[in-house]
Design a protein around this motif. Structure first.
Motif, PDB file in Angstrom:
ATOM      1  N   ASP A 125     -34.956  71.658 -67.226  1.00 56.33           N
ATOM      2  CA  ASP A 125     -34.920  72.208 -68.576  1.00 56.33           C
ATOM      3  C   ASP A 125     -33.929  73.345 -68.708  1.00 56.33           C
ATOM      4  OD1 ASP A 125     -36.833  70.426 -69.305  1.00 56.33           O
ATOM      5  OD2 ASP A 125     -38.512  71.803 -68.988  1.00 56.33           O
ATOM      6  N   ALA A 126     -33.641  74.029 -67.586  1.00 55.49           N
ATOM      7  CA  ALA A 126     -32.733  75.171 -67.639  1.00 55.49           C
ATOM      8  C   ALA A 126     -31.274  74.756 -67.512  1.00 55.49           C
ATOM      9  CB  ALA A 126     -33.088  76.174 -66.539  1.00 55.49           C
ATOM     10  N   THR A 127     -31.046  73.462 -67.309  1.00 58.55           N
ATOM     11  CA  THR A 127     -29.688  72.979 -67.108  1.00 58.55           C
ATOM     12  C   THR A 127     -29.209  72.238 -68.342  1.00 58.55           C
ATOM     13  OG1 THR A 127     -30.164  72.733 -64.753  1.00 58.55           O
ATOM     14  CG2 THR A 127     -28.199  71.601 -65.592  1.00 58.55           C
ATOM     15  N   ALA A 128     -27.937  72.313 -68.632  1.00 57.74           N
ATOM     16  CA  ALA A 128     -27.361  71.658 -69.805  1.00 57.74           C
ATOM     17  C   ALA A 128     -27.568  70.149 -69.735  1.00 57.74           C
ATOM     18  CB  ALA A 128     -25.875  71.994 -69.888  1.00 57.74           C
ATOM     19  N   ASN A 129     -27.539  69.510 -70.893  1.00 61.81           N
ATOM     20  CA  ASN A 129     -27.671  68.062 -70.955  1.00 61.81           C
ATOM     21  C   ASN A 129     -26.559  67.392 -70.148  1.00 61.81           C
ATOM     22  OD1 ASN A 129     -29.885  68.279 -72.585  1.00 61.81           O
ATOM     23  ND2 ASN A 129     -28.787  67.847 -74.485  1.00 61.81           N
ATOM     24  N   ILE A 130     -26.820  66.133 -69.820  1.00 56.92           N
ATOM     25  CA  ILE A 130     -25.845  65.345 -69.071  1.00 56.92           C
ATOM     26  C   ILE A 130     -25.128  64.410 -70.041  1.00 56.92           C
ATOM     27  CG2 ILE A 130     -25.557  63.580 -67.294  1.00 56.92           C
ATOM     28  CD1 ILE A 130     -27.903  64.853 -65.826  1.00 56.92           C
ATOM     29  N   ALA A 172     -21.358  63.897 -66.339  1.00 53.87           N
ATOM     30  CA  ALA A 172     -21.101  65.315 -66.047  1.00 53.87           C
ATOM     31  C   ALA A 172     -22.017  66.152 -66.905  1.00 53.87           C
ATOM     32  CB  ALA A 172     -19.637  65.663 -66.324  1.00 53.87           C
ATOM     33  N   LYS A 173     -22.269  67.391 -66.456  1.00 46.47           N
ATOM     34  CA  LYS A 173     -23.070  68.302 -67.258  1.00 46.47           C
ATOM     35  C   LYS A 173     -22.286  68.696 -68.503  1.00 46.47           C
ATOM     36  CE  LYS A 173     -25.464  70.353 -63.284  1.00 46.47           C
ATOM     37  NZ  LYS A 173     -25.701  71.606 -62.522  1.00 46.47           N
ATOM     38  N   GLU A 174     -23.025  68.867 -69.563  1.00 51.76           N
ATOM     39  CA  GLU A 174     -22.389  69.294 -70.803  1.00 51.76           C
ATOM     40  C   GLU A 174     -21.757  70.672 -70.614  1.00 51.76           C
ATOM     41  OE1 GLU A 174     -23.491  69.401 -75.578  1.00 51.76           O
ATOM     42  OE2 GLU A 174     -25.082  69.352 -74.071  1.00 51.76           O
ATOM     43  N   GLY A 175     -20.501  70.795 -71.012  1.00 54.21           N
ATOM     44  CA  GLY A 175     -19.798  72.061 -70.886  1.00 54.21           C
ATOM     45  C   GLY A 175     -19.102  72.246 -69.563  1.00 54.21           C
ATOM     46  N   ALA A 176     -19.288  71.314 -68.610  1.00 54.48           N
ATOM     47  CA  ALA A 176     -18.643  71.441 -67.304  1.00 54.48           C
ATOM     48  C   ALA A 176     -17.168  71.107 -67.424  1.00 54.48           C
ATOM     49  CB  ALA A 176     -19.315  70.519 -66.299  1.00 54.48           C
ATOM     50  N   SER A 177     -16.398  71.577 -66.471  1.00 57.69           N
ATOM     51  CA  SER A 177     -14.978  71.254 -66.449  1.00 57.69           C
ATOM     52  C   SER A 177     -14.806  69.797 -66.043  1.00 57.69           C
ATOM     53  CB  SER A 177     -14.239  72.168 -65.471  1.00 57.69           C
ATOM     54  OG  SER A 177     -14.755  71.986 -64.157  1.00 57.69           O
ATOM     55  N   PRO A 178     -13.669  69.179 -66.372  1.00 53.80           N
ATOM     56  CA  PRO A 178     -13.470  67.756 -66.111  1.00 53.80           C
ATOM     57  C   PRO A 178     -13.621  67.362 -64.650  1.00 53.80           C
ATOM     58  CG  PRO A 178     -11.814  68.567 -67.640  1.00 53.80           C
ATOM     59  CD  PRO A 178     -12.560  69.774 -67.151  1.00 53.80           C
ATOM     60  N   ASP A 179     -13.371  68.320 -63.716  1.00 52.99           N
ATOM     61  CA  ASP A 179     -13.455  67.939 -62.312  1.00 52.99           C
ATOM     62  C   ASP A 179     -14.861  68.102 -61.736  1.00 52.99           C
ATOM     63  OD1 ASP A 179     -13.484  70.661 -62.493  1.00 52.99           O
ATOM     64  OD2 ASP A 179     -12.148  71.007 -60.773  1.00 52.99           O
TER      65      ASP A 179
END
Length: 799
Positions: A125-130, A172-179
């Motif tokens: 719950d504390a992690t951004a959506n995928i 990838a996690k929402e908001g993560a960088s492309p790599d």
């Protein structure tokens, strides 16, 4: 920190190995302090290990979710491809040039292959959506390969269009960088589009074949449901199936509605070597009649891949695709709309008249693009009147010249444009002129006893004679319109479009409703309102028809108003439309497509299962498409589509054979004897069926069929042997049929029980048309089912 704790532990062990005899108190203090330090280190190490375990568990959950998300995205794209194929078009568009472009949203691509993003919740719950990113890369630029299903495969030997698509998905996690991707997956799928008209019978629901007379089915047979087989006669006069049989569920040797069983030998199916094997003994290993399903092991041992049970249900088009919003309506070359709610309009030269139909013609190029033209009221009014055929049309045999009693000297005294004046006189009538009136002499008009024919002739005579002097009138008076047409080398054919409405007035008022004993309302036969299309007359009208100009006093040619005609083909059968240059050159969708529907504003409502509307096809012995010749390698043909009932009357596609199909909500077949002297479908009797004549129909059928023991159809649905609905007493006459029967499920407009019908069944000379085995001989816009098969799948992890 972990290494420091381990070091403390080693120190403690070392201290325990030393036990100085001097100063024991100091030693004990030192030992206690050392133990405390050691325990503190162990607690810290445990906490760190516990934290690492929690992080590892969350990471594993996120990684798993990433994989599942990426796989879900793959499955979504596969299903989207399936839906595209089912909508009767091929996937199209452009793909992103790389995975990074999809992740960075810098180049999304277009159409069905573009990059798409799906979001789903993280397990933490504390992690951004995928987010799951996916796109499609077609092989061979999306161009399908024509081929044949290999031996041993399901639907072996059938023509197919095969395409391959590589689908990539990354999470990838929402908001993560492309790599910072979680998981990468890729799937390669193979799509096989297989025309349904390559089957002798293809059913979306249970299929029952229980003929009374001998029936030989030479093509493949498929049902998504159960297959019930039986026959009233022993071999070789029972039921024989020589094509591959594929069954979604189970195979039975009994009736579905009452569980009646059949002795061994009534039904035979060929194995791969062509040897006919009795269904009962081959499917059960014995000859005891049974209602139980055939044993899969016995079936496999007897027939191998020739009879397959438990085949995955196929995705196929539904009846709803035949409607206004479907691909057939959108891709049609001519659209007919029966609009009985239309009120009177004022047409120059005609006056106020009601024209209860609309026609739109679209001349398309080979890619299907074109500009639509909606016919004017004057053009529509012309379509409902008899057509004066001359020249090539007469040579084609659409009508026969009748001759006249006038001498050459008498003919020389008549105006040279008399035939055009006759055309204007007929086109100026406010209501349709009965075709039979063209064979009535003007001198037979009885002003005290007017009927439909003489009333029409009175109006025509008033206009025609107004252009003649007394001597000329005297010459014309004993002639019929057909005899006047003969003076110009022509003869009349019936109107391209006629309508049968029990509420109609004027010339068309008498007995024009059709009583349908199959579609009953509360036990009573349904009175049908039918729009009748004469394909032969329509072809002639497009070539040499006329309509009134805006002044209502002159003629305008209708030449090629509906479709562009092809150059005369001297290699085509002599005097055929194709041979004479009357046929259509249209190659869009590989030929002509006609679509017919009813206005949504019509009353009663046409969009219920009690619809009283339908369309009648007459004059179909020769179609306006192109057949294969030495000058024309790829035949075109005609597909007629309607979301209402369709009635095929008389011989169909028997001259200059070409690919043809009729797609409808329900399908009715009648002989030519059901047409009256006006070439209109006769009103049926409530108690007796009229006698028919031998009839030949060469076209594929796709329609809805009722379902045995269903809520709407209790009892037997008639089986394949009653797929075409009958309304005549065939009395030993034969219906010869070459084509393919496809049932897409329950009709949406004309459901009705197969019981208490007023008809006598024909002798059935029915066979699958093996010409459909050649892909170029398939009708325009042939419906296909989609068979998707996964060829490869890979999962990668990149943290």
């Amino acid at each position: 920190m972990k290494n420091k704790a381990i070091g403390n532990l080693r120190l403690t062990l070392f201290l325990f190995s030393r036990n100085p005899k001097s100063n024991p108190r100091g030693y004990m203090l030192f030992l206690v302090v050392s133990l405390l330090i050691t325990l503190s280190g162990l607690l810290v190490a445990y906490a760190i290990l516990a934290k690492l375990h929690t992080l590892s568990s969350k990471g594993t959950a996120i990684g798993s979710s990433g994989f599942y998300g990426a796989e879900g995205a793959l499955n979504m794209r596969v299903e989207e491809l399936r839906e595209v194929f089912l909508s009767d078009r091929n996937p199209s568009g452009t793909s992103p040039s790389s995975l990074d472009q999809c992740l960075q949203q810098s180049n999304l691509g277009t159409g069905d292959f573009r990059c798409k993003v799906a979001s789903f919740a993280s397990p933490d719950d504390a992690t951004a959506n995928i987010l799951a990113y996916s796109y499609v890369v077609p092989e061979n630029n999306g161009v399908a390969t024509q081929g044949t299903v290999p031996p041993g495969d399901t639907f072996q030997g059938l023509n197919m269009l095969e395409s391959r698509y590589a689908i990539s998905a990354v999470s990838a996690k929402e908001g993560a960088s492309p790599d910072e991707v979680i998981a990468m997956t890729e799937m390669v799928v193979k799509s096989r589009q297989i025309p349904m008209f390559q089957f002798a019978a293809f059913y979306a629901n249970d299929l029952e074949i229980l003929p009374g007379a001998r029936m030989d089915l030479e093509g493949p047979v498929h049902t998504n449901g159960d297959l019930f087989l039986g026959a009233n006669n022993n071999a070789p006069n029972g039921l024989t199936i020589t094509g591959q049989v594929t069954v979604g569920n189970q195979l039975f040797n009994h009736r579905k509605n009452d569980n009646s069983t059949y002795p061994d030998g009534r039904v035979r199916i060929a194995n791969g070597a062509g040897t006919l094997i009795n269904l009962l003994s081959g499917g059960t290993g014995g000859t005891t009649q049974t209602t139980a399903a055939m044993n899969p092991a016995n079936v496999n041992a007897s027939w191998g891949s020739q009879v397959q049970l438990g085949v995955e249900a196929l995705s196929i088009p539904t009846i709803s695709t035949l409607g206004v919003g479907g691909n057939y309506a959108q891709q049609a070359d001519i659209n007919f709309v029966y609009a009985p709610e239309k009120t009177g309009v004022n047409v120059p030269g005609i006056g106020t008249t009601i024209i209860p139909f609309d026609v739109t013609a679209t001349k398309r190029d080979a890619l299907g693009a074109g500009t639509s033209t909606t016919l004017t009221n004057a053009q529509l009014a012309s379509l409902r009147q008899p057509v004066l055929a001359t020249g090539a049309a007469v040579t084609a045999g659409v009508c026969t010249r009748v001759g006249s009693s006038l001498t050459p000297a008498q003919i020389a005294t008549l105006p040279t444009g008399l035939s055009d004046t006759l055309r204007i006189a007929i086109l100026s009538q406010t209501i349709p002129v009965p075709f039979s009136a063209t064979n009535v002499r003007f001198s037979d008009i009885d002003p005290l006893n007017l009927n439909a024919n003489t009333t029409a002739l009175t109006g025509i005579r008033n206009i025609l004679f107004g252009t003649l002097n007394t001597a000329q009138q005297t010459l014309i008076l004993p002639l019929t319109p057909n005899q006047i047409a003969d003076l110009a080398g022509g003869c009349f054919i019936s109107a391209p479009i006629q309508y049968r409405d029990p509420a109609a007035t004027g010339y068309t008022a008498t007995g024009l409703s059709f009583v349908n004993n199959r579609e009953r309302d509360g036990g009573n036969p349904r009175t049908m309102r039918l729009l009748q299309i004469n394909l032969e007359s329509l072809t002639v009208w497009n070539f040499q028809g006329w309509y009134l100009d805006n002044a209502g006093t002159g003629l305008i040619s209708a030449n090629q108003l509906l479709f562009t005609t092809a150059t005369a083909d001297n290699a085509a059968p002599l005097n055929s439309f194709q041979n004479l240059g009357l046929a259509a050159s249209d190659t869009s969708s590989n030929g002509l497509v006609f679509h017919a529907t009813v206005s949504a504003s019509a009353t009663p409502n046409p969009n219920t299962n009690a619809s009283p509307y339908g369309f009648v096809l007459v004059g179909g012995r020769q179609l306006p498409g192109l057949a294969e010749t030495t000058n024309n390698f790829d035949p075109t043909g005609l597909t007629f589509v309607s979301d209402q009932a369709v009635y095929v009357v008389g011989n169909y596609n028997t001259v200059n054979w070409q690919p043809a199909s009729v797609l409808a909500d329900s399908l009715n077949v009648l002989s030519r004897l059901r047409l009256n002297n006006d070439f209109q479908l006769n009103k049926a009797s409530l108690t007796t069926a009229p006698v028919s004549e031998d009839t030949t129909v060469n076209t594929a059928f796709l329609a809805g069929t009722d379902i045995t023991n269903s809520t709407l159809t209790p009892g037997y649905n008639g089986g394949l042997e009653n797929y075409p609905r009958f309304h005549e007493n065939w009395g030993g006459r034969t219906l010869t049929y070459r084509g393919s029967f496809v049932s897409t499920g329950l009709p949406e407009r004309v459901t009705g029980r197969w019981s208490n019908q007023v008809y006598g069944a024909p002798n059935r000379d029915w066979r699958y048309d093996t010409r459909f085995n050649n892909a170029k001989n398939l009708p325009p816009l042939s419906p296909r089912f989609v068979f998707l098969k996964q060829e490869g799948f890979s999962r990668n992890f990149d943290q």
